[in-house]
Structures are given as structure tokens and as C-alpha cells.
Design a protein around this motif. Structure first.
Motif: not given
Length: 173
Positions: A136-144, A161-173
Motif C-alpha cells: 500500500t502506498l501512502h502520502i508521507a512527511y518527514s517527522f524529523d 489527518e491521513g498522512t504518515l509521519g516517517i523517520s529513517l529506520l537507522e535513526d529509529a534504532l
């Protein structure tokens, strides 16, 4: 009497063929009408019982020496038992089965995805998340608030509001 059994057998077989070929179309036209009454009187069970009645009657007339009344009673008994078998083995378990592949966007939080359209520091891009039924594809913005290139693995942090806040996986670890 054999004519009655043949009519029941052929009618049941034609109904099964018709519902196999046009059942979805008919269900769409009728809007999924659920008829009131006992569950044992659903069309699939009645069709099975009528077909079994016809088939059992033909077999009993041809291969047994029972009287005509006994043949009818035995064919009715076989039809009732067969209808109950269809109900308890097929219909009842299927009523509780889940066929939906839907999901809630809230379930995306914590999942791993891949950026498909680059995400600028301020603005939107796109992220692909793998689900059991596909992608599935979703609109996303950079959380950081940092730019994220296409192909990077990310984790979904929040949903607004239907948009996903994402963060780089390496930064999340």
C-alpha cells in the motif's frame, strides 16, 4: 413419481450452475439482501436439500424394492440430513470467516516502509508499506524534518489527518 425426482435433481443442479456463474452479479443487483427467517432456509441449503431429494429418490426407485411412500420418506430424510450437513459444515463456519483485507491507517504506526517518492524537509512524498495482502502506498512527511531519498527504509512514527509521519529506520534504532 420418478419425474418429480428428476425435476428436483435438475432444478437443484441448474440453480447451482446459475449461482456459480451469476451469483455475484445477482448479489450486487439485490444489494446483499438477507432474507428474514431461520438460517436453515437459506437458498444454498434449500438447493442442496432439493437436489439431494431428487438424487436420493432416483437412486432409491431404481436400486431398491421399497414402496413409493417409503422412497419419498427416505428421500426426504436424506434431504433433511444433507441440508443440515451443508448448514453445519459449510454455511455456519463461513458466516464467521473473515475475508476482508482492509486495515486501519492507525495500524501503520510502527511498521517499516520504503520511500517511493523522495520526501523534502518540509513537504510530502510517498511511502510503500508491505501488508499481508500486498503493498500500500501512502502520502508521507518527514517527522524529523530532514530530507529522505527514494529507496530508504523508514519507520512510521505517527499519523495525522491521513498522512504518515516517517523517520529513517537507522535513526529509529
Amino acid at each position: 413419481m420418478e419425474t418429480l425426482f428428476w425435476i428436483c435433481l435438475i432444478t437443484g443442479a441448474l440453480y447451482a450452475l446459475f449461482s456459480l456463474l451469476f451469483g455475484d452479479l445477482l448479489g450486487d443487483v439485490l444489494g446483499g439482501i438477507d432474507l428474514p427467517g431461520f438460517d436453515l432456509f437459506k437458498p444454498v441449503i434449500l438447493a442442496a436439500a432439493v437436489t439431494l431429494f431428487g438424487g436420493a429418490g432416483i437412486m432409491l426407485i431404481r436400486y431398491s424394492s421399497f414402496a413409493p411412500v417409503a422412497v419419498i420418506l427416505l428421500a426426504l430424510l436424506i434431504a433433511v440430513v444433507g441440508g443440515m450437513f451443508v448448514f453445519f459444515v459449510y454455511v455456519k463456519p463461513m458466516e464467521h470467516s473473515e475475508v476482508s483485507t482492509s486495515y486501519s491507517i492507525q495500524e501503520m504506526i510502527g511498521r517499516i516502509g520504503e520511500v517511493t517518492i523522495p520526501i523534502p524537509q518540509v513537504g510530502y512524498g510517498e511511502v510503500m508499506i508491505k501488508l499481508t495482502g500486498g503493498n500500500t502506498l501512502h502520502i508521507a512527511y518527514s517527522f524529523d524534518r530532514c530530507a529522505i531519498a527514494a529507496g530508504m527504509r523508514v519507520v512510521i512514527v505517527e499519523e495525522k489527518e491521513g498522512t504518515l509521519g516517517i523517520s529513517l529506520l537507522e535513526d529509529a534504532l
